[in-house]
Write a protein that holds these residues in place. Structure first.
Motif, short mmCIF file in Angstrom:
data_model
loop_
_atom_site.label_atom_id
_atom_site.label_comp_id
_atom_site.label_asym_id
_atom_site.label_seq_id
_atom_site.Cartn_x
_atom_site.Cartn_y
_atom_site.Cartn_z
N ALA A 181 -7.95 -4.45 25.09
CA ALA A 181 -8.71 -4.04 26.28
C ALA A 181 -9.43 -5.23 26.89
N ALA A 182 -9.39 -5.29 28.22
CA ALA A 182 -10.07 -6.37 28.92
C ALA A 182 -11.57 -6.11 29.04
N THR A 183 -11.96 -4.83 28.96
CA THR A 183 -13.37 -4.49 29.09
C THR A 183 -14.12 -4.87 27.82
N PRO A 184 -15.09 -5.76 27.92
CA PRO A 184 -15.76 -6.19 26.70
C PRO A 184 -16.80 -5.20 26.20
N ILE A 185 -17.03 -5.24 24.89
CA ILE A 185 -18.09 -4.46 24.26
C ILE A 185 -19.10 -5.48 23.76
N PHE A 186 -20.36 -5.20 23.96
CA PHE A 186 -21.42 -6.11 23.55
C PHE A 186 -21.38 -6.28 22.03
N PRO A 187 -21.36 -7.51 21.56
CA PRO A 187 -21.31 -7.70 20.10
C PRO A 187 -22.68 -7.42 19.47
N SER A 188 -22.80 -6.29 18.78
CA SER A 188 -24.10 -5.87 18.25
C SER A 188 -24.15 -5.99 16.74
N LYS A 189 -25.31 -6.37 16.24
CA LYS A 189 -25.52 -6.34 14.79
C LYS A 189 -26.43 -5.17 14.42
N LYS A 190 -27.58 -5.11 15.11
CA LYS A 190 -28.52 -4.03 14.82
C LYS A 190 -28.76 -3.22 16.09
N VAL A 191 -28.37 -1.97 16.03
CA VAL A 191 -28.42 -1.13 17.22
C VAL A 191 -29.48 -0.04 17.07
N ALA A 192 -30.23 0.19 18.14
CA ALA A 192 -31.12 1.36 18.17
C ALA A 192 -30.60 2.31 19.23
N VAL A 193 -30.40 3.56 18.87
CA VAL A 193 -29.99 4.58 19.84
C VAL A 193 -31.20 5.47 20.07
N LEU A 194 -31.58 5.66 21.32
CA LEU A 194 -32.75 6.47 21.65
C LEU A 194 -32.31 7.84 22.12
N GLY A 195 -32.72 8.89 21.40
CA GLY A 195 -32.36 10.24 21.81
C GLY A 195 -31.90 11.07 20.62
N GLY A 196 -31.82 12.38 20.82
CA GLY A 196 -31.46 13.25 19.71
C GLY A 196 -30.39 14.27 20.05
N GLY A 197 -29.66 14.02 21.12
CA GLY A 197 -28.61 14.96 21.51
C GLY A 197 -27.24 14.54 21.01
N ASN A 198 -26.22 15.30 21.39
CA ASN A 198 -24.86 14.97 20.97
C ASN A 198 -24.43 13.61 21.49
N VAL A 199 -24.88 13.26 22.69
CA VAL A 199 -24.51 11.97 23.26
C VAL A 199 -25.09 10.84 22.42
N ALA A 200 -26.32 11.03 21.93
CA ALA A 200 -26.93 10.03 21.07
C ALA A 200 -26.11 9.86 19.78
N MET A 201 -25.66 10.99 19.23
CA MET A 201 -24.84 10.93 18.00
C MET A 201 -23.52 10.20 18.30
N ASP A 202 -22.92 10.55 19.44
CA ASP A 202 -21.65 9.91 19.81
C ASP A 202 -21.83 8.40 19.94
N ALA A 203 -22.94 8.00 20.57
CA ALA A 203 -23.18 6.57 20.78
C ALA A 203 -23.41 5.88 19.44
N ALA A 204 -24.23 6.49 18.58
CA ALA A 204 -24.55 5.89 17.29
C ALA A 204 -23.28 5.75 16.44
N ARG A 205 -22.47 6.81 16.43
CA ARG A 205 -21.27 6.78 15.60
C ARG A 205 -20.23 5.82 16.18
N SER A 206 -20.23 5.67 17.51
CA SER A 206 -19.32 4.69 18.12
C SER A 206 -19.75 3.28 17.73
N ALA A 207 -21.07 3.04 17.76
CA ALA A 207 -21.58 1.70 17.43
C ALA A 207 -21.18 1.31 16.01
N ILE A 208 -21.25 2.27 15.09
CA ILE A 208 -20.83 2.02 13.71
C ILE A 208 -19.37 1.56 13.70
N ARG A 209 -18.54 2.29 14.43
CA ARG A 209 -17.11 1.99 14.43
C ARG A 209 -16.80 0.68 15.13
#
Lengths: 493, 286
Positions: A304-332
């Motif tokens: 993919a040409a679209t870059p993803i920010f190279p993260s080591k330590k991520v904070a996800v703010l929120g408690g909804g399904n979207v927050a879970m999706d983002a957190a679990r994506s960051a892990i992957r």
């Protein structure tokens, strides 16, 4: 938490099923163990994008279906926003007749493979389930969603998906703006009546939030593509790269292009931020952006040409399904640590219990009663940390949930290099800015009557652009309602 | 759809293309942009300004510099090829009215988005003074087109190879000091240039509009990746912009945000050139 493989669960189910002596009494039915959803091992799945939940085996599905008491009150049906005859389809699964089962679902729902995966069943159909009540646990309710998914997958995998029959052409034209769940529903329901249907999608691929928002590991995109293909087979025209309000005005569709009616299903597409210091630093993303880069733009793939920010330590703010999706994506996507920050407690979290459990299994670290005060920058203007405040719960607020109150002087610092804001969306301004006379609420959502009609003649709306951020099934329900009104209007004309 | 009708190389890395896009050609107004994507599966979405449009032919003109992965690939396309995805016109059109004396400042490739704005300003009855700047003569674009519009045209090069040896801020400042004072300045170019143009006009209170080209994904307000700090507010370039009051934009923040993916972009760029070299070498050996 121990993890059982699909084979182990299948073997268990096979044994239990063989020992069942029919006919079953209600007591015997209640004694059948609730069937666990086979899932990829957390340690494995945190490194891949493939679907987490693997789906019931045949024996599991039959066993789970046998748990249904076929109670005469059918509280589950009332809990379903589109009123699927749930006991009837479950009864067919118990008989081993998947074809009949999916036929019953399809009378009321268009997207069973999607809804079986992403509906919040625990707060809808499964919430009032008699079995769950009898066993005094919502977790013991019949797994209606998993059974729905089972038959929908059975139908698709056996190549039996049949697009609905289309009536004789009426010569009437309907335009649908957006291609998410509400729009897909309207497109199918209106096309069925013989009207010409064009779907306008701003992105390069149709599917809306099902594509850009919900990650592959929760909803495989091949399933969404199949739903879109079945619309195309019905003769629905899909125009991608087409932004109503920009490429063409909504009023032009009605006045110049000959559309007899329109449906606006553009969703809730304008991310909210917290309005705290440091929010525009490099490394702060809306969940929409992070998920779009990861899902629609395939950021997880090296090609993919679209870059993803190279993260080591991520904070996800929120408690909804979207927050879970983002957190679990960051892990992957390779983050070493992913922290989820929520200002209330887990009990108040709007996310589905299953998503929360999956996130924890995958190693997301939960911080309850915390909220950032500011985001800190290094000398380059990149995120290097957050100043976080502790909270406690006070009296219930207007939403009925206990209000979080900050604990004065409780600031502490968290080292993170990425912050993902998942606190919801406002409604997108594009259409309302360019369509005079279209009435909106103070939140920018479109105002509709009880048929889904907006303040403009022949213009209907539904889904998140009306509801604010809601769910796939509610969007579908809204779509159904608007489609019925559109069909009625066109029949009278 | 989206067929390339015309292609011209304007300088080393800058290309002009006319692309078939009848609906965009009809709707677009000065100041708006398109999003281009070259491959449905793995392509990225990048914003490019619309430099011109011909509603009769049904085409738009884009001018771009081959700096990233997508612009490099786009530069390799030829007349008759198609651009897989082209979305627009996006963004708020420029607010055009009769202001009086308008100074249009374009730096490098920024002259491309400036062109339709200067054109519209002229058509609205303004006195249009154009200042164009580039590192050297070979990097100047659209001189003839701009000359046709301008009541006065000033060219600056960093190395003095053409026009005045100066930064664009020098003549801009002189116009601010002159009588009549400009009613409006429009500055488009590299972020640093826009920042210094805004600084040049600030002491004179000359309202200065800048057009920002930030990183975007959808271009319709959905992702917020393009956000900038304007005064005390956060604005989305795609739906609130791309034009903002230059005196209020936090350019330093914007410049650092533009570098968010720099390491990855550099690696891609390096790979692009390496692949090209390998291809050329293979050709030579054959």
């Amino acid at each position: 938490m121990s993890h059982f493989s699909k084979n182990q669960l299948a073997e268990e189910a096979r044994k239990t099923l063989a020992e069942l002596k029919k006919p079953l009494s209600p007591k015997q039915r209640l004694a059948i163990p609730a069937q666990e959803m086979p899932a990829q091992d957390p340690a494995v799945r945190r490194c891949n994008m493939q679907e987490v939940a693997l789906g019931y085996t045949e024996e599991q599905a039959i066993l789970e279906a046998e748990r249904c008491l076929q109670c005469p009150t059918k509280p589950c049906v009332k809990g379903c926003p589109v009123g699927i005859d749930i006991p009837a389809f479950i009864g067919k699964i118990a008989e081993g007749d998947c074809k009949a089962a999916i036929g019953i679902i399809r009378e009321s729902s268009l997207l069973p493979a999607v809804c079986g995966r992403v509906c919040p069943q625990e707060s809808q159909c499964q919430e009032p389930c008699t079995v769950g009540k009898a066993l005094k646990s919502i977790d013991k309710a019949v797994s209606i969603g998993r059974l729905e998914r089972y038959v929908a997958d059975w139908e698709r995998e056996n190549g039996l998906m049949q697009p609905p029959v289309v009536k004789t052409a009426t010569g009437k034209k309907v335009g649908i703006i957006g291609s998410g769940p509400a729009s897909i529903t309207v497109a199918a329901d209106v096309r069925r009546e013989g009207h010409e249907v064009t779907v306008f999608e701003a992105f390069h691929r149709p599917g809306g939030v099902l594509l850009y928002g919900i990650p592959e590991f929760r909803l495989p995109k091949a399933i969404v593509d199949q739903e879109i293909n079945s619309l195309k087979t019905m003769g629905v025209e899909i125009k991608t790269d087409f932004v109503i309000g920009r490429t063409r005005r909504l009023t032009d569709l009605l006045e110049k292009d000959g559309y007899d009616a329109l449906f606006i299903g553009t969703g809730a597409g304008l991310p909210k931020f917290m309005n705290i210091e440091g929010e525009n630093l490099v490394g702060v993303f809306s969940a929409n952006e992070y998920l779009t880069r990861a899902n629609l733009m395939k950021g997880y793939d090296d090609r993919a040409a679209t870059p993803i920010f190279p993260s080591k330590k991520v904070a996800v703010l929120g408690g909804g399904n979207v927050a879970m999706d983002a957190a679990r994506s960051a892990i992957r996507l390779g983050a070493e640590e992913v922290h989820l920050i929520y200002r209330r407690t887990e009990a108040e979290m709007p996310a589905r219990v299953e998503e929360v459990a999956h996130a924890k299994e995958e190693g997301v670290i939960f911080h309850m009663l915390r909220n950032p005060k500011s985001i800190l920058a290094d000398e380059r203007g990149w995120v290097c940390g957050m100043e976080v405040l502790k909270y406690e719960l006070g009296e219930p607020d207007s939403s009925g949930r206990r209000r979080p109150i900050e604990v004065k002087g409780s600031e502490f610092q968290m080292d993170v290099d990425t912050v993902i804001v998942a606190i919801g969306n406002e409604s997108n301004p594009l259409i309302r800015q360019t369509t005079p006379g279209l009435e909106t609420s103070k939140w920018g959502t479109l105002i509709v009557d009880d048929t889904g009609k907006t303040s403009l003649d022949r213009v209907f709306a539904g889904g998140d652009i009306v509801l604010g951020a809601a769910t796939v099934i509610l969007a579908m329900g809204e779509g159904r309602r608007a489609a019925a009104a559109i069909n009625k209007l066109l029949a009278e004309k | 759809m989206n067929r390339i009708l015309f292609k011209k190389q304007l300088s080393d890395e800058v290309f002009q293309m006319r692309i078939e896009a009848p609906l965009i050609a009809q709707e677009r107004r000065a100041g708006q942009f398109v999003i281009v994507q070259l491959n449905s599966h793995f392509g990225e979405r990048i914003p490019l300004t619309i430099a011109d449009a011909d509603p009769v032919e049904g085409s738009i003109t884009i001018i771009f510099q081959a700096v990233g992965r997508t612009t490099h690939l786009l530069a390799q396309k030829n007349v008759g090829d198609t651009v897989e995805h082209l979305v627009g016109p996006l963004g708020q059109p420029t607010h055009i009215e009769k202001f009086g004396r308008v100074i249009c400042v374009g730096g490098g490739i920024g002259v491309a988005p400036l062109h339709p704005i200067a054109q519209a300003m002229k058509a609205a009855g303004n006195e249009v003074i154009i200042i164009m700047g580039a590192r050297n003569k070979s990097l100047l674009i659209l001189e003839d087109e701009m000359r046709k519009i301008a009541d006065e045209l000033i060219i600056c090069t960093d190395d003095g190879s053409y026009g005045r040896k100066a930064l664009v801020t020098a003549p801009l400042k002189e116009f601010c000091e002159a009588d009549p004072k400009p009613a409006l300045a429009v500055a488009i170019g590299p972020p640093v240039m826009m920042k210094f143009c805004a600084e040049a006009t600030r002491p004179y209170g000359v309202h200065t509009m800048v057009s920002l080209n930030t990183i975007m994904v959808d271009g319709t307000g959905m992702c917020g990746g393009c956000r900038v700090t304007v005064g005390t507010e956060t604005k989305f370039v795609c739906v609130d912009g791309p034009e903002f009051d230059g005196h209020l934009v936090d350019f330093d923040n914007m410049i650092s945000r533009l570098k968010a993916y720099k390491p990855r972009e550099d690696a891609d760029h390096h790979r692009c050139h390496l692949e090209e070299e390998i291809k050329n070498k293979e050709k030579d050996e054959r």
